[in-house]
Scaffold this motif. Structure first.
Motif, PDB file in Angstrom:
ATOM      1  N   VAL A   1      -3.167  -0.823  -3.028  1.00 54.43           N
ATOM      2  CA  VAL A   1      -2.318  -1.988  -3.277  1.00 54.43           C
ATOM      3  C   VAL A   1      -2.453  -2.947  -2.095  1.00 54.43           C
ATOM      4  N   SER A   2      -2.896  -4.166  -2.359  1.00 53.99           N
ATOM      5  CA  SER A   2      -3.034  -5.209  -1.343  1.00 53.99           C
ATOM      6  C   SER A   2      -1.872  -6.183  -1.507  1.00 53.99           C
ATOM      7  N   LEU A   3      -0.882  -6.062  -0.631  1.00 51.57           N
ATOM      8  CA  LEU A   3       0.358  -6.830  -0.757  1.00 51.57           C
ATOM      9  C   LEU A   3       0.338  -8.053   0.148  1.00 51.57           C
ATOM     10  N   ARG A   4       0.999  -9.119  -0.273  1.00 45.57           N
ATOM     11  CA  ARG A   4       1.083 -10.349   0.517  1.00 45.57           C
ATOM     12  C   ARG A   4       2.322 -11.133   0.078  1.00 45.57           C
TER      13      ARG A   4
ATOM     14  N   ARG B   1       8.112  -4.981  -2.984  1.00 42.77           N
ATOM     15  CA  ARG B   1       9.448  -5.439  -2.601  1.00 42.77           C
ATOM     16  C   ARG B   1       9.603  -6.932  -2.896  1.00 42.77           C
ATOM     17  N   GLU B   2      10.841  -7.356  -2.948  1.00 42.44           N
ATOM     18  CA  GLU B   2      11.169  -8.753  -3.234  1.00 42.44           C
ATOM     19  C   GLU B   2      10.386  -9.700  -2.316  1.00 42.44           C
ATOM     20  N   GLY B   3       9.813 -10.746  -2.919  1.00 44.40           N
ATOM     21  CA  GLY B   3       9.087 -11.744  -2.145  1.00 44.40           C
ATOM     22  C   GLY B   3       7.601 -11.485  -2.012  1.00 44.40           C
ATOM     23  N   HIS B   4       7.086 -10.439  -2.691  1.00 48.05           N
ATOM     24  CA  HIS B   4       5.669 -10.094  -2.574  1.00 48.05           C
ATOM     25  C   HIS B   4       4.980 -10.125  -3.936  1.00 48.05           C
ATOM     26  N   GLU B   5       3.693 -10.426  -3.887  1.00 44.80           N
ATOM     27  CA  GLU B   5       2.788 -10.212  -5.010  1.00 44.80           C
ATOM     28  C   GLU B   5       1.697  -9.275  -4.509  1.00 44.80           C
ATOM     29  N   PHE B   6       0.838  -8.796  -5.414  1.00 45.74           N
ATOM     30  CA  PHE B   6      -0.190  -7.867  -4.930  1.00 45.74           C
ATOM     31  C   PHE B   6      -1.366  -7.789  -5.891  1.00 45.74           C
ATOM     32  N   ASP B   7      -2.469  -7.303  -5.331  1.00 49.62           N
ATOM     33  CA  ASP B   7      -3.621  -6.880  -6.118  1.00 49.62           C
ATOM     34  C   ASP B   7      -3.635  -5.356  -6.114  1.00 49.62           C
ATOM     35  N   ILE B   8      -3.985  -4.761  -7.243  1.00 44.52           N
ATOM     36  CA  ILE B   8      -4.161  -3.319  -7.302  1.00 44.52           C
ATOM     37  C   ILE B   8      -5.627  -3.028  -7.565  1.00 44.52           C
TER      38      ILE B   8
ATOM     39  N   ALA C   1       6.703   8.696   2.064  1.00 41.31           N
ATOM     40  CA  ALA C   1       5.688   8.321   3.048  1.00 41.31           C
ATOM     41  C   ALA C   1       4.975   7.040   2.635  1.00 41.31           C
ATOM     42  N   THR C   2       4.675   6.920   1.350  1.00 39.89           N
ATOM     43  CA  THR C   2       3.983   5.729   0.856  1.00 39.89           C
ATOM     44  C   THR C   2       4.811   4.469   1.094  1.00 39.89           C
ATOM     45  N   GLU C   3       6.105   4.547   0.830  1.00 36.79           N
ATOM     46  CA  GLU C   3       6.955   3.359   0.943  1.00 36.79           C
ATOM     47  C   GLU C   3       7.244   2.973   2.389  1.00 36.79           C
ATOM     48  N   GLN C   4       6.903   3.841   3.322  1.00 38.76           N
ATOM     49  CA  GLN C   4       7.118   3.513   4.736  1.00 38.76           C
ATOM     50  C   GLN C   4       5.990   2.690   5.339  1.00 38.76           C
ATOM     51  N   VAL C   5       4.821   2.690   4.706  1.00 39.37           N
ATOM     52  CA  VAL C   5       3.658   2.048   5.330  1.00 39.37           C
ATOM     53  C   VAL C   5       3.445   0.610   4.864  1.00 39.37           C
ATOM     54  N   GLY C   6       4.265   0.134   3.950  1.00 39.81           N
ATOM     55  CA  GLY C   6       4.125  -1.247   3.493  1.00 39.81           C
ATOM     56  C   GLY C   6       5.206  -1.573   2.484  1.00 39.81           C
ATOM     57  N   PRO C   7       5.298  -2.840   2.073  1.00 36.57           N
ATOM     58  CA  PRO C   7       6.366  -3.277   1.154  1.00 36.57           C
ATOM     59  C   PRO C   7       6.084  -2.904  -0.296  1.00 36.57           C
TER      60      PRO C   7
ATOM     61  N   GLU D   1      -1.846  -3.229   3.379  1.00 38.15           N
ATOM     62  CA  GLU D   1      -2.760  -2.494   2.504  1.00 38.15           C
ATOM     63  C   GLU D   1      -2.238  -1.058   2.399  1.00 38.15           C
ATOM     64  N   VAL D   2      -2.026  -0.594   1.191  1.00 40.60           N
ATOM     65  CA  VAL D   2      -1.508   0.755   0.973  1.00 40.60           C
ATOM     66  C   VAL D   2      -2.441   1.488   0.006  1.00 40.60           C
ATOM     67  N   LEU D   3      -3.045   2.560   0.483  1.00 39.04           N
ATOM     68  CA  LEU D   3      -3.935   3.397  -0.332  1.00 39.04           C
ATOM     69  C   LEU D   3      -3.217   4.702  -0.642  1.00 39.04           C
ATOM     70  N   THR D   4      -3.133   5.048  -1.913  1.00 40.16           N
ATOM     71  CA  THR D   4      -2.456   6.291  -2.287  1.00 40.16           C
ATOM     72  C   THR D   4      -3.431   7.255  -2.952  1.00 40.16           C
ATOM     73  N   PHE D   5      -3.230   8.520  -2.678  1.00 38.32           N
ATOM     74  CA  PHE D   5      -4.034   9.589  -3.275  1.00 38.32           C
ATOM     75  C   PHE D   5      -3.160  10.326  -4.283  1.00 38.32           C
TER      76      PHE D   5
END
Length: 336
Positions: free
Chosen positions: A134-137, A223-230, A186-192, A152-156
């Motif tokens: 997930v590429s968030l901005r 999170r509120e205020g963000h869009e993203f690419d998956i 853990a995933t939610e701690q590394v990015g929005p 940038e959040v990569l999940t396995f």
């Protein structure tokens, strides 16, 4: 003896065929990948050393799990593949996502091995990992809050593994990689990023004397205020895990926007502010005829929510009376 195994998987822009011939000789086992699809322009090609590693791993797991890995114990396994097939990619072929194909090698070997040594190899599982990035901005369609960030959040994640000849498949457990699923916290701690849903997927394991492992549901947003690419890296969308010896197929992968709009199983895709992506990861296939499954095992699956009443009726022949009794017993908190 000699036996052939095949598997068709999604690939990227076109289906990929994996073909293997396993030959058991007096002093060695040869796996030959003649007939496998050629190179792909995307980075899903597999170097021969990777193919060798996973073919050897499959054989060692099946016939010699107690023997340590070393040069001598691996010497009897001989792996060959045509140059510039998708399992023998040479420079400059792109190979960054080699696991998407490479992790399907063991189940293809097992398709052949089951014909030579029945009751030893498992049915097909999800195979490759169900990863996504997930590429968030900060949102670009309107003013974003001051605390909006890029990340940038990569999940396995994993689908289900295939049923074995004497045991059910493992749910939401990767094979052959063994990579663990990441905890939501853990995933939610590394990015929005927000994981709205993560749970086992009922009815996704193929029916059989032994049931395939369940896949899982995931729903991801920002999170509120963000869009993203998956960036999706999924397989088993069009070609689910196939059952073995009468077992049922595992459920396929699905991916869609929160509003139900279908998405692609691979590639980068935009999700606007407020959007979500709903994913259902594939289940493992079943082993053996469903009619041979122990009644108590079916009752337990129903009580635990691994299968629904409709699935129990269709695949295991349960009556509505039986189902009502099981659900009442589960409601009372009684064990199965």
């Amino acid at each position: 003896g000699v036996a052939e195994g095949q598997m068709r998987i999604d690939g990227y822009d076109r289906p990929i065929d994996l073909c293997v011939k396993v030959r058991i000789e007096k002093d060695r086992i040869v796996t030959d990948w003649e007939g496998t699809s050629g190179l792909d322009k995307k980075g899903i090609n597999v170097p021969l050393v990777y193919t060798k590693a996973y073919a050897c791993y499959a054989l060692k797991c099946a016939i010699a799990p107690e023997i340590p890995n070393n040069a001598a114990s691996l010497a009897p396994f001989e792996i060959t593949a045509p140059v510039n097939s998708i399992v023998n990619a040479v420079h400059p072929a792109p190979v960054a996502l080699r696991h998407v194909i490479g992790h399907m090698v063991p189940d293809t070997v097992y398709d052949a091995l089951d014909k030579l040594l029945p009751g030893l190899a498992p049915a097909q599982g999800a195979g490759c990992l169900c990863n996504f990035q997930v590429s968030l901005r900060p949102r670009m369609d309107a003013p974003a809050p001051d605390d909006a960030v890029r990340a940038e959040v990569l999940t396995f994640n994993s689908g289900g593994s295939g049923a074995r000849a004497t045991l059910d498949g493992m749910s939401a457990t990767a094979f052959p990689s063994g990579v663990m699923t990441m905890p939501v916290e853990a995933t939610e701690q590394v990015g929005p990023v927000v994981i709205w849903r993560k749970e086992l997927r009922a009815d996704s394991g193929g029916a059989g004397q032994y049931r395939g492992g369940l896949g899982q549901y995931m729903s991801v947003g920002a999170r509120e205020g963000h869009e993203f690419d998956i960036q999706a890296m999924f397989d088993r969308v069009d070609h689910p895990a196939l059952g073995c010896r009468g077992g049922g197929n595992g459920a396929p992968t699905t991916i869609a926007r929160g509003d139900g709009t279908p998405m692609k199983g691979k590639g980068k895709q935009f999700v606007p502010h407020g959007g979500r992506v709903d994913m259902a990861f594939p289940g493992g296939a079943g082993y053996g005829e469903p009619q041979e499954r122990a009644r108590e095992a079916v009752r337990r699956d129903l009580a635990l929510g691994y299968i629904t009443p409709g699935f129990a009726i269709e695949h295991y022949g349960m009556t509505q009376e039986d189902i009502d009794a099981v659900l009442a017993q589960a409601k009372r908190g009684e064990e199965f």
